[in-house]
Design a protein around this motif. Structure first.
Motif, PDB file in Angstrom:
ATOM      1  N   ASN A 190       5.689 -24.049  17.505  1.00  0.00           N
ATOM      2  CA  ASN A 190       6.318 -24.561  18.719  1.00  0.00           C
ATOM      3  C   ASN A 190       7.469 -23.653  19.137  1.00  0.00           C
ATOM      4  OD1 ASN A 190       4.593 -26.768  18.377  1.00  0.00           O
ATOM      5  ND2 ASN A 190       6.100 -27.817  17.112  1.00  0.00           N
ATOM      6  N   GLN A 191       7.124 -22.475  19.656  1.00  0.00           N
ATOM      7  CA  GLN A 191       8.143 -21.539  20.087  1.00  0.00           C
ATOM      8  C   GLN A 191       7.678 -20.808  21.347  1.00  0.00           C
ATOM      9  OE1 GLN A 191       8.573 -19.286  16.482  1.00  0.00           O
ATOM     10  NE2 GLN A 191       6.984 -17.825  17.019  1.00  0.00           N
ATOM     11  N   ILE A 192       8.650 -20.374  22.138  1.00  0.00           N
ATOM     12  CA  ILE A 192       8.359 -19.681  23.389  1.00  0.00           C
ATOM     13  C   ILE A 192       9.229 -18.436  23.507  1.00  0.00           C
ATOM     14  CG2 ILE A 192       7.627 -21.761  24.626  1.00  0.00           C
ATOM     15  CD1 ILE A 192      10.429 -21.756  25.980  1.00  0.00           C
ATOM     16  N   LYS A 193       8.734 -17.457  24.242  1.00  0.00           N
ATOM     17  CA  LYS A 193       9.516 -16.274  24.564  1.00  0.00           C
ATOM     18  C   LYS A 193       9.948 -16.283  26.025  1.00  0.00           C
ATOM     19  CE  LYS A 193       7.531 -13.156  21.098  1.00  0.00           C
ATOM     20  NZ  LYS A 193       6.816 -11.874  20.866  1.00  0.00           N
ATOM     21  N   ASN A 194       9.185 -16.972  26.867  1.00  0.00           N
ATOM     22  CA  ASN A 194       9.493 -17.053  28.293  1.00  0.00           C
ATOM     23  C   ASN A 194       9.590 -18.523  28.693  1.00  0.00           C
ATOM     24  OD1 ASN A 194       8.995 -17.157  31.271  1.00  0.00           O
ATOM     25  ND2 ASN A 194       8.801 -14.944  31.013  1.00  0.00           N
ATOM     26  N   LEU A 195      10.588 -18.849  29.466  1.00  0.00           N
ATOM     27  CA  LEU A 195      10.808 -20.253  29.832  1.00  0.00           C
ATOM     28  C   LEU A 195       9.607 -20.871  30.535  1.00  0.00           C
ATOM     29  CD1 LEU A 195      14.515 -20.026  31.047  1.00  0.00           C
ATOM     30  CD2 LEU A 195      13.689 -21.240  29.018  1.00  0.00           C
ATOM     31  N   TYR A 196       8.880 -20.052  31.292  1.00  0.00           N
ATOM     32  CA  TYR A 196       7.779 -20.628  32.068  1.00  0.00           C
ATOM     33  C   TYR A 196       6.612 -21.071  31.182  1.00  0.00           C
ATOM     34  CZ  TYR A 196       5.458 -21.642  36.459  1.00  0.00           C
ATOM     35  OH  TYR A 196       4.873 -22.297  37.520  1.00  0.00           O
ATOM     36  N   GLU A 197       6.620 -20.657  29.916  1.00  0.00           N
ATOM     37  CA  GLU A 197       5.616 -21.142  28.968  1.00  0.00           C
ATOM     38  C   GLU A 197       5.704 -22.650  28.782  1.00  0.00           C
ATOM     39  OE1 GLU A 197       5.159 -18.766  25.274  1.00  0.00           O
ATOM     40  OE2 GLU A 197       6.623 -17.432  26.196  1.00  0.00           O
ATOM     41  N   LEU A 198       6.847 -23.214  29.109  1.00  0.00           N
ATOM     42  CA  LEU A 198       7.025 -24.661  28.962  1.00  0.00           C
ATOM     43  C   LEU A 198       6.040 -25.456  29.810  1.00  0.00           C
ATOM     44  CD1 LEU A 198      10.926 -24.997  29.008  1.00  0.00           C
ATOM     45  CD2 LEU A 198       9.395 -25.447  27.074  1.00  0.00           C
ATOM     46  N   THR A 199       5.659 -24.924  30.945  1.00  0.00           N
ATOM     47  CA  THR A 199       4.800 -25.694  31.844  1.00  0.00           C
ATOM     48  C   THR A 199       3.474 -26.039  31.179  1.00  0.00           C
ATOM     49  OG1 THR A 199       3.951 -23.664  32.874  1.00  0.00           O
ATOM     50  CG2 THR A 199       5.891 -24.675  33.868  1.00  0.00           C
TER      51      THR A 199
ATOM     52  N   ASN B  20      12.671 -16.401  35.188  1.00  0.00           N
ATOM     53  CA  ASN B  20      11.851 -17.589  35.452  1.00  0.00           C
ATOM     54  C   ASN B  20      12.595 -18.920  35.259  1.00  0.00           C
ATOM     55  OD1 ASN B  20       9.459 -16.170  36.127  1.00  0.00           O
ATOM     56  ND2 ASN B  20       9.010 -15.872  33.964  1.00  0.00           N
ATOM     57  N   LEU B  21      13.919 -18.872  35.161  1.00  0.00           N
ATOM     58  CA  LEU B  21      14.653 -20.125  34.994  1.00  0.00           C
ATOM     59  C   LEU B  21      14.463 -21.040  36.201  1.00  0.00           C
ATOM     60  CD1 LEU B  21      16.599 -22.070  33.652  1.00  0.00           C
ATOM     61  CD2 LEU B  21      18.509 -20.704  34.564  1.00  0.00           C
ATOM     62  N   LYS B  22      14.741 -20.524  37.394  1.00  0.00           N
ATOM     63  CA  LYS B  22      14.639 -21.364  38.591  1.00  0.00           C
ATOM     64  C   LYS B  22      13.197 -21.823  38.818  1.00  0.00           C
ATOM     65  CE  LYS B  22      18.903 -21.269  40.424  1.00  0.00           C
ATOM     66  NZ  LYS B  22      19.222 -20.389  41.545  1.00  0.00           N
ATOM     67  N   ALA B  23      12.241 -20.925  38.613  1.00  0.00           N
ATOM     68  CA  ALA B  23      10.833 -21.294  38.805  1.00  0.00           C
ATOM     69  C   ALA B  23      10.426 -22.408  37.850  1.00  0.00           C
ATOM     70  CB  ALA B  23       9.938 -20.072  38.602  1.00  0.00           C
ATOM     71  N   THR B  24      10.906 -22.330  36.622  1.00  0.00           N
ATOM     72  CA  THR B  24      10.593 -23.367  35.629  1.00  0.00           C
ATOM     73  C   THR B  24      11.217 -24.699  36.014  1.00  0.00           C
ATOM     74  OG1 THR B  24      10.487 -21.688  33.878  1.00  0.00           O
ATOM     75  CG2 THR B  24      10.728 -23.980  33.183  1.00  0.00           C
ATOM     76  N   LEU B  25      12.490 -24.657  36.403  1.00  0.00           N
ATOM     77  CA  LEU B  25      13.173 -25.894  36.794  1.00  0.00           C
ATOM     78  C   LEU B  25      12.545 -26.502  38.041  1.00  0.00           C
ATOM     79  CD1 LEU B  25      16.915 -24.918  36.165  1.00  0.00           C
ATOM     80  CD2 LEU B  25      15.372 -26.166  34.647  1.00  0.00           C
ATOM     81  N   ASP B  26      12.179 -25.668  38.995  1.00  0.00           N
ATOM     82  CA  ASP B  26      11.517 -26.164  40.207  1.00  0.00           C
ATOM     83  C   ASP B  26      10.214 -26.879  39.855  1.00  0.00           C
ATOM     84  OD1 ASP B  26      13.402 -25.343  42.095  1.00  0.00           O
ATOM     85  OD2 ASP B  26      12.493 -23.361  42.336  1.00  0.00           O
ATOM     86  N   TRP B  27       9.445 -26.293  38.957  1.00  0.00           N
ATOM     87  CA  TRP B  27       8.174 -26.903  38.551  1.00  0.00           C
ATOM     88  C   TRP B  27       8.423 -28.242  37.856  1.00  0.00           C
ATOM     89  CZ3 TRP B  27       5.830 -28.707  34.161  1.00  0.00           C
ATOM     90  CH2 TRP B  27       4.446 -28.922  34.233  1.00  0.00           C
ATOM     91  N   LEU B  28       9.405 -28.276  36.978  1.00  0.00           N
ATOM     92  CA  LEU B  28       9.694 -29.510  36.248  1.00  0.00           C
ATOM     93  C   LEU B  28      10.142 -30.625  37.188  1.00  0.00           C
ATOM     94  CD1 LEU B  28      11.557 -27.960  33.180  1.00  0.00           C
ATOM     95  CD2 LEU B  28       9.290 -29.021  33.159  1.00  0.00           C
ATOM     96  N   VAL B  29      11.027 -30.291  38.117  1.00  0.00           N
ATOM     97  CA  VAL B  29      11.510 -31.293  39.066  1.00  0.00           C
ATOM     98  C   VAL B  29      10.374 -31.771  39.970  1.00  0.00           C
ATOM     99  CG1 VAL B  29      12.999 -31.644  41.074  1.00  0.00           C
ATOM    100  CG2 VAL B  29      13.911 -30.523  39.044  1.00  0.00           C
ATOM    101  N   SER B  30       9.564 -30.850  40.460  1.00  0.00           N
ATOM    102  CA  SER B  30       8.480 -31.222  41.373  1.00  0.00           C
ATOM    103  C   SER B  30       7.421 -32.073  40.687  1.00  0.00           C
ATOM    104  CB  SER B  30       7.832 -29.972  41.973  1.00  0.00           C
ATOM    105  OG  SER B  30       7.170 -29.216  40.980  1.00  0.00           O
ATOM    106  N   ASN B  31       7.365 -31.997  39.362  1.00  0.00           N
ATOM    107  CA  ASN B  31       6.412 -32.802  38.610  1.00  0.00           C
ATOM    108  C   ASN B  31       7.039 -34.060  38.008  1.00  0.00           C
ATOM    109  OD1 ASN B  31       3.526 -31.428  38.219  1.00  0.00           O
ATOM    110  ND2 ASN B  31       5.065 -29.820  38.393  1.00  0.00           N
TER     111      ASN B  31
ATOM    112  N   LEU C  25      24.404 -14.481  33.678  1.00  0.00           N
ATOM    113  CA  LEU C  25      23.055 -14.078  34.089  1.00  0.00           C
ATOM    114  C   LEU C  25      22.028 -15.041  33.488  1.00  0.00           C
ATOM    115  CD1 LEU C  25      23.409 -10.243  33.378  1.00  0.00           C
ATOM    116  CD2 LEU C  25      23.453 -11.350  35.636  1.00  0.00           C
ATOM    117  N   PRO C  26      21.097 -15.533  34.288  1.00  0.00           N
ATOM    118  CA  PRO C  26      20.051 -16.407  33.756  1.00  0.00           C
ATOM    119  C   PRO C  26      18.921 -15.592  33.146  1.00  0.00           C
ATOM    120  CG  PRO C  26      19.716 -16.114  36.093  1.00  0.00           C
ATOM    121  CD  PRO C  26      20.968 -15.331  35.741  1.00  0.00           C
ATOM    122  N   TYR C  27      18.139 -16.220  32.308  1.00  0.00           N
ATOM    123  CA  TYR C  27      16.896 -15.604  31.863  1.00  0.00           C
ATOM    124  C   TYR C  27      15.875 -15.671  32.996  1.00  0.00           C
ATOM    125  CZ  TYR C  27      18.344 -15.239  26.977  1.00  0.00           C
ATOM    126  OH  TYR C  27      18.983 -14.898  25.809  1.00  0.00           O
TER     127      TYR C  27
END
Length: 226
Positions: A204-213, A96-107, A92-94
């Protein structure tokens, strides 16, 4: 400037705790004829205890389970082979994994995974999350013959990505093996909180992957944020 983002696997992008619980439920039901003298919750609780968040390989876990619960007519190897072949079906993924990866790739960011563990077991778990196609590099310690926190595995990933270590951001849930190790190797580091690991006094810590953006956007617009 950040050009590449690399991730740990277990506890970072793979919700290993939830995946393990899902797998144990499946395995208990599958082999219930051999395990029905044990309450499922008791078996599950002992498995999780012996597993130690994945730091103990399952050959030892199953041998101990057989001894503790006096399991007969099925071997530790039988249970281990089932784990090796079928754990990936319960990954099982955490959120927002796909949404985060999509954003990173698109950028335009390069992506990778560096994970300690067995090969091809870990690769199969990555494939089960349907994220292999996002990754420009995947390093599994068993295949690389080197494991975190050794800085060489971070250096190897950066070399394969054709970027400098200082242009990489590493995200992981182990304070020693991920956060400190990647920083000492020369990368930027983010500590991934997942409700299973320890809190540290780090900014430098996150709880949700999408915070990386936002973190990456801020890092690339301001110097010395990390």
């Amino acid at each position: 400037m950040i050009k590449a983002i690399l991730f740990d696997l277990d506890g970072t992008i793979l919700d290993r705790q939830s995946s393990l619980i899902k797998f144990i439920d499946y395995q208990y039901d599958k082999f219930k004829n051999y395990l029905n003298h044990i309450e499922k919750e008791t078996f599950k609780s002992k498995f999780i205890e012996l597993d130690q968040n994945g730091y103990v390989w399952k050959d030892r876990v199953y041998k101990q389970l057989i001894d503790v619960f006096n399991i007969i007519h099925i071997s530790a190897d039988d249970l281990l082979n089932d784990y090796i072949n079928n754990f990936c079906n319960h990954c099982l993924p955490y959120s927002n994994l796909k949404a985060t990866l999509d954003w990173l790739v698109s950028n335009g960011y390069k992506l990778g995974i560096i994970t300690n563990g067995k090969y091809p077991f870990q690769l199969n778990n990555i494939k089960a999350l349907y994220i292999e196609q996002y990754m420009d590099v995947i390093l599994v310690s068993d295949k690389e013959n080197i494991k975190k926190p050794n800085p060489l595995i971070f250096e190897r990933a950066a070399k394969k990505l054709e970027v400098d270590l200082s242009e990489c951001l590493f995200v992981g849930d182990s304070f020693k093996n991920d956060y400190e190790a990647s920083r000492l190797a020369g990368m930027h580091s983010i500590y991934r909180l997942n409700n299973e690991n320890e809190l540290h006094n780090e900014t430098n810590q996150i709880k949700n992957l999408y915070e990386l953006t936002d973190i990456i956007l801020n890092q690339n617009s301001k110097k010395n944020m990390f």
